[in-house]
Scaffold this active site. Sequence first.
Site, PDB file in Angstrom:
ATOM      1  N   LYS A 134       1.159  -7.660  22.038  1.00  0.00           N
ATOM      2  CA  LYS A 134       2.186  -7.538  21.350  1.00  0.00           C
ATOM      3  C   LYS A 134       2.917  -7.579  20.245  1.00  0.00           C
ATOM      4  O   LYS A 134       2.694  -7.180  19.170  1.00  0.00           O
ATOM      5  CB  LYS A 134       4.002  -7.600  21.999  1.00  0.00           C
ATOM      6  CG  LYS A 134       4.213  -7.443  23.951  1.00  0.00           C
ATOM      7  CD  LYS A 134       4.339  -7.738  24.344  1.00  0.00           C
ATOM      8  CE  LYS A 134       4.548  -9.112  24.613  1.00  0.00           C
ATOM      9  NZ  LYS A 134       3.786  -9.400  25.557  1.00  0.00           N
ATOM     10  N   ARG A 167      13.126  -8.298  28.362  1.00  0.00           N
ATOM     11  CA  ARG A 167      12.316  -8.412  29.335  1.00  0.00           C
ATOM     12  C   ARG A 167      12.647  -8.547  30.892  1.00  0.00           C
ATOM     13  O   ARG A 167      12.314  -9.045  31.664  1.00  0.00           O
ATOM     14  CB  ARG A 167      11.909  -9.728  29.375  1.00  0.00           C
ATOM     15  CG  ARG A 167      10.499 -10.393  28.875  1.00  0.00           C
ATOM     16  CD  ARG A 167      10.602 -11.978  28.367  1.00  0.00           C
ATOM     17  NE  ARG A 167       9.040 -12.415  28.389  1.00  0.00           N
ATOM     18  CZ  ARG A 167       8.667 -12.873  27.279  1.00  0.00           C
ATOM     19  NH1 ARG A 167       8.938 -12.136  25.880  1.00  0.00           N
ATOM     20  NH2 ARG A 167       7.533 -13.749  27.377  1.00  0.00           N
ATOM     21  N   ARG A 175      -6.254 -17.832  21.592  1.00  0.00           N
ATOM     22  CA  ARG A 175      -5.458 -17.758  20.477  1.00  0.00           C
ATOM     23  C   ARG A 175      -5.304 -18.704  19.950  1.00  0.00           C
ATOM     24  O   ARG A 175      -4.941 -19.479  20.182  1.00  0.00           O
ATOM     25  CB  ARG A 175      -3.653 -17.215  21.733  1.00  0.00           C
ATOM     26  CG  ARG A 175      -2.957 -17.114  20.457  1.00  0.00           C
ATOM     27  CD  ARG A 175      -1.972 -16.184  20.669  1.00  0.00           C
ATOM     28  NE  ARG A 175      -0.942 -17.084  21.707  1.00  0.00           N
ATOM     29  CZ  ARG A 175      -0.599 -15.952  22.284  1.00  0.00           C
ATOM     30  NH1 ARG A 175      -0.209 -15.007  22.280  1.00  0.00           N
ATOM     31  NH2 ARG A 175      -0.276 -16.649  23.732  1.00  0.00           N
ATOM     32  N   ARG A 215      -0.492 -22.588  20.644  1.00  0.00           N
ATOM     33  CA  ARG A 215       0.638 -22.920  21.861  1.00  0.00           C
ATOM     34  C   ARG A 215       0.715 -23.972  23.375  1.00  0.00           C
ATOM     35  O   ARG A 215      -0.543 -23.770  24.042  1.00  0.00           O
ATOM     36  CB  ARG A 215       1.249 -21.889  22.075  1.00  0.00           C
ATOM     37  CG  ARG A 215       1.956 -21.063  20.819  1.00  0.00           C
ATOM     38  CD  ARG A 215       2.387 -19.049  21.654  1.00  0.00           C
ATOM     39  NE  ARG A 215       2.751 -18.989  22.912  1.00  0.00           N
ATOM     40  CZ  ARG A 215       3.023 -18.061  23.322  1.00  0.00           C
ATOM     41  NH1 ARG A 215       2.947 -16.626  22.305  1.00  0.00           N
ATOM     42  NH2 ARG A 215       4.002 -17.287  24.446  1.00  0.00           N
ATOM     43  N   ARG A 242       3.448 -17.317  33.479  1.00  0.00           N
ATOM     44  CA  ARG A 242       3.841 -15.969  32.990  1.00  0.00           C
ATOM     45  C   ARG A 242       3.807 -14.814  33.521  1.00  0.00           C
ATOM     46  O   ARG A 242       5.079 -13.602  33.557  1.00  0.00           O
ATOM     47  CB  ARG A 242       3.686 -15.793  31.194  1.00  0.00           C
ATOM     48  CG  ARG A 242       4.279 -17.375  30.479  1.00  0.00           C
ATOM     49  CD  ARG A 242       3.511 -18.193  29.546  1.00  0.00           C
ATOM     50  NE  ARG A 242       2.986 -17.035  28.516  1.00  0.00           N
ATOM     51  CZ  ARG A 242       2.210 -17.173  27.781  1.00  0.00           C
ATOM     52  NH1 ARG A 242       1.499 -18.502  27.435  1.00  0.00           N
ATOM     53  NH2 ARG A 242       1.584 -16.275  26.746  1.00  0.00           N
TER      54      ARG A 242
HETATM   55  P1  AP5 Z   1      -1.269 -11.595  21.358  1.00  0.00           P
HETATM   56  O1  AP5 Z   1      -0.820 -10.215  20.017  1.00  0.00           O
HETATM   57  O2  AP5 Z   1      -0.735 -13.018  20.307  1.00  0.00           O
HETATM   58  O3  AP5 Z   1      -0.154 -11.360  22.478  1.00  0.00           O
HETATM   59  P2  AP5 Z   1       1.291 -10.855  22.971  1.00  0.00           P
HETATM   60  O4  AP5 Z   1       1.508 -10.069  23.865  1.00  0.00           O
HETATM   61  O5  AP5 Z   1       1.952 -11.305  21.696  1.00  0.00           O
HETATM   62  O6  AP5 Z   1       0.875 -12.190  24.263  1.00  0.00           O
HETATM   63  P3  AP5 Z   1       2.411 -13.241  24.113  1.00  0.00           P
HETATM   64  O7  AP5 Z   1       1.431 -14.548  24.579  1.00  0.00           O
HETATM   65  O8  AP5 Z   1       3.024 -14.096  23.071  1.00  0.00           O
HETATM   66  O9  AP5 Z   1       3.248 -13.321  25.270  1.00  0.00           O
HETATM   67  P4  AP5 Z   1       4.181 -13.751  25.704  1.00  0.00           P
HETATM   68  O10 AP5 Z   1       5.516 -12.377  26.464  1.00  0.00           O
HETATM   69  O11 AP5 Z   1       4.301 -14.828  27.398  1.00  0.00           O
HETATM   70  O12 AP5 Z   1       4.919 -15.064  24.995  1.00  0.00           O
HETATM   71  P5  AP5 Z   1       6.067 -14.718  23.850  1.00  0.00           P
HETATM   72  O13 AP5 Z   1       5.959 -15.706  23.026  1.00  0.00           O
HETATM   73  O14 AP5 Z   1       6.590 -13.983  24.293  1.00  0.00           O
HETATM   74  O15 AP5 Z   1      -2.452 -11.665  21.773  1.00  0.00           O
HETATM   75  C1  AP5 Z   1      -3.354 -12.175  22.515  1.00  0.00           C
HETATM   76  C2  AP5 Z   1      -4.146 -13.043  21.687  1.00  0.00           C
HETATM   77  O16 AP5 Z   1      -5.163 -11.481  21.962  1.00  0.00           O
HETATM   78  C3  AP5 Z   1      -4.707 -13.581  20.215  1.00  0.00           C
HETATM   79  O17 AP5 Z   1      -5.164 -14.143  19.402  1.00  0.00           O
HETATM   80  C4  AP5 Z   1      -4.520 -11.638  19.460  1.00  0.00           C
HETATM   81  O18 AP5 Z   1      -5.889 -12.129  18.014  1.00  0.00           O
HETATM   82  C5  AP5 Z   1      -5.318 -11.927  20.818  1.00  0.00           C
HETATM   83  N1  AP5 Z   1      -5.834  -9.986  20.685  1.00  0.00           N
HETATM   84  C6  AP5 Z   1      -5.180  -9.310  20.670  1.00  0.00           C
HETATM   85  N2  AP5 Z   1      -4.920  -7.605  21.157  1.00  0.00           N
HETATM   86  C7  AP5 Z   1      -6.300  -8.150  21.552  1.00  0.00           C
HETATM   87  C8  AP5 Z   1      -7.347  -6.838  21.656  1.00  0.00           C
HETATM   88  N3  AP5 Z   1      -7.030  -5.411  21.990  1.00  0.00           N
HETATM   89  N4  AP5 Z   1      -8.490  -7.206  22.599  1.00  0.00           N
HETATM   90  C9  AP5 Z   1      -8.952  -8.378  21.730  1.00  0.00           C
HETATM   91  N5  AP5 Z   1      -7.790  -9.830  21.501  1.00  0.00           N
HETATM   92  C10 AP5 Z   1      -7.068  -9.099  21.108  1.00  0.00           C
HETATM   93  O19 AP5 Z   1       7.409 -15.581  25.062  1.00  0.00           O
HETATM   94  C11 AP5 Z   1       7.138 -16.684  25.268  1.00  0.00           C
HETATM   95  C12 AP5 Z   1       8.156 -17.734  26.170  1.00  0.00           C
HETATM   96  O20 AP5 Z   1       9.368 -17.622  25.582  1.00  0.00           O
HETATM   97  C13 AP5 Z   1       8.145 -16.562  27.601  1.00  0.00           C
HETATM   98  O21 AP5 Z   1       7.375 -17.330  28.702  1.00  0.00           O
HETATM   99  C14 AP5 Z   1       9.655 -17.426  27.980  1.00  0.00           C
HETATM  100  O22 AP5 Z   1       9.783 -18.382  28.270  1.00  0.00           O
HETATM  101  C15 AP5 Z   1      10.330 -16.744  26.208  1.00  0.00           C
HETATM  102  N6  AP5 Z   1      10.716 -16.196  26.303  1.00  0.00           N
HETATM  103  C16 AP5 Z   1      10.448 -15.224  24.949  1.00  0.00           C
HETATM  104  N7  AP5 Z   1      11.645 -13.443  24.882  1.00  0.00           N
HETATM  105  C17 AP5 Z   1      12.300 -13.485  25.726  1.00  0.00           C
HETATM  106  C18 AP5 Z   1      13.059 -13.243  26.688  1.00  0.00           C
HETATM  107  N8  AP5 Z   1      13.111 -11.925  25.567  1.00  0.00           N
HETATM  108  N9  AP5 Z   1      14.008 -13.647  27.587  1.00  0.00           N
HETATM  109  C19 AP5 Z   1      13.078 -14.737  28.113  1.00  0.00           C
HETATM  110  N10 AP5 Z   1      12.403 -15.656  28.066  1.00  0.00           N
HETATM  111  C20 AP5 Z   1      11.780 -15.286  26.874  1.00  0.00           C
HETATM  112 MG    MG Z   2       3.436 -12.901  21.038  1.00  0.00          MG
END
Ligand code: AP5
Ligand code: MG
Length: 215
Positions: free
Chosen positions: A13, A88, A127, A161, A172
């Site tokens: 994402k 979410r 990452r 992270r 997660r």
């Molecule tokens: P990346 O693009 O960073 O993945 P992502 O989908 O953004 O994954 P996240 O881990 O950020 O998602 P998340 O939903 O768990 O975390 P968030 O920060 O939203 O890609 C990952 C890696 O893979 C990178 O190194 C990239 O280079 C590589 N990659 C990407 N695409 C690839 C491909 N096609 N092939 C190979 N490699 C690839 O949330 C964190 C925390 O915040 C949550 O756990 C929760 O506690 C809180 N939170 C956030 N939003 C909310 C909400 N709306 N409600 C409640 N709690 C929330």
């Molecule tokens: Mg992300």
Amino acid sequence: MNIILLGPPGAGKGTQAKRLEHERGMVQLSTGDMLRAAVKSGTPIGLKAKEVMDAGKLVSDEIVSGIIGERLDMPDTEKGVIFDGYPRTAAQAATLEDLLAQRGRQLDCVIELVVDEEALVERVEGRFTCASCGEGYHDKFKQPKVEGTCDICGGHEFKRRPDDNAETVRTRMAEYRAQTAPILPFYEEKGIVRHVDGMADIDEVGRQIDAILDA
Ligand code: AP5
Ligand code: MG
């Protein structure tokens, strides 16, 4: 155009949202990034969120929807946003409808990044991001062009992270399955869901997203 990128942790994402920012001038609204910024600055929201995030659980709907509502009031979001990691839960999806309607805006498309969960632990564990501009990288799948130097801003400091370890990633993913995947039918009923193959390489995923946005 306002879109949601939906997918489990590591689905890509943030990677794709950043690319759409650079290439299309859309604005990435990542609740994860906003919460991490709040944790870093030690704001009251950050203090509440830190423990929950470190455990891989979801922060309360009130907190995240409050942050998104405030952000949508900033004029740069009028040119089109990418919701990354929001909504979410069913409650957040309902709130987002209201937040957009109150501002005379609408959701155009929900793009689901379809991925194989087993690959995601490796993605998340490898990452790292630029400490200055936040550009995302991966030990194996997306290294900086010049080792130790950010492609975008030339920065030399990178960070990882605290929630990017195998155990927290499993929590997660479970949260995603239990709370987030169930909101898809709500959008399917509206006929705005599109799917891309999130297991393809980063450029190919980008091409599939572009094809949807240009259709
Ligand atoms: P990346 O693009 O960073 O993945 P992502 O989908 O953004 O994954 P996240 O881990 O950020 O998602 P998340 O939903 O768990 O975390 P968030 O920060 O939203 O890609 C990952 C890696 O893979 C990178 O190194 C990239 O280079 C590589 N990659 C990407 N695409 C690839 C491909 N096609 N092939 C190979 N490699 C690839 O949330 C964190 C925390 O915040 C949550 O756990 C929760 O506690 C809180 N939170 C956030 N939003 C909310 C909400 N709306 N409600 C409640 N709690 C929330
Ligand atoms: Mg992300």
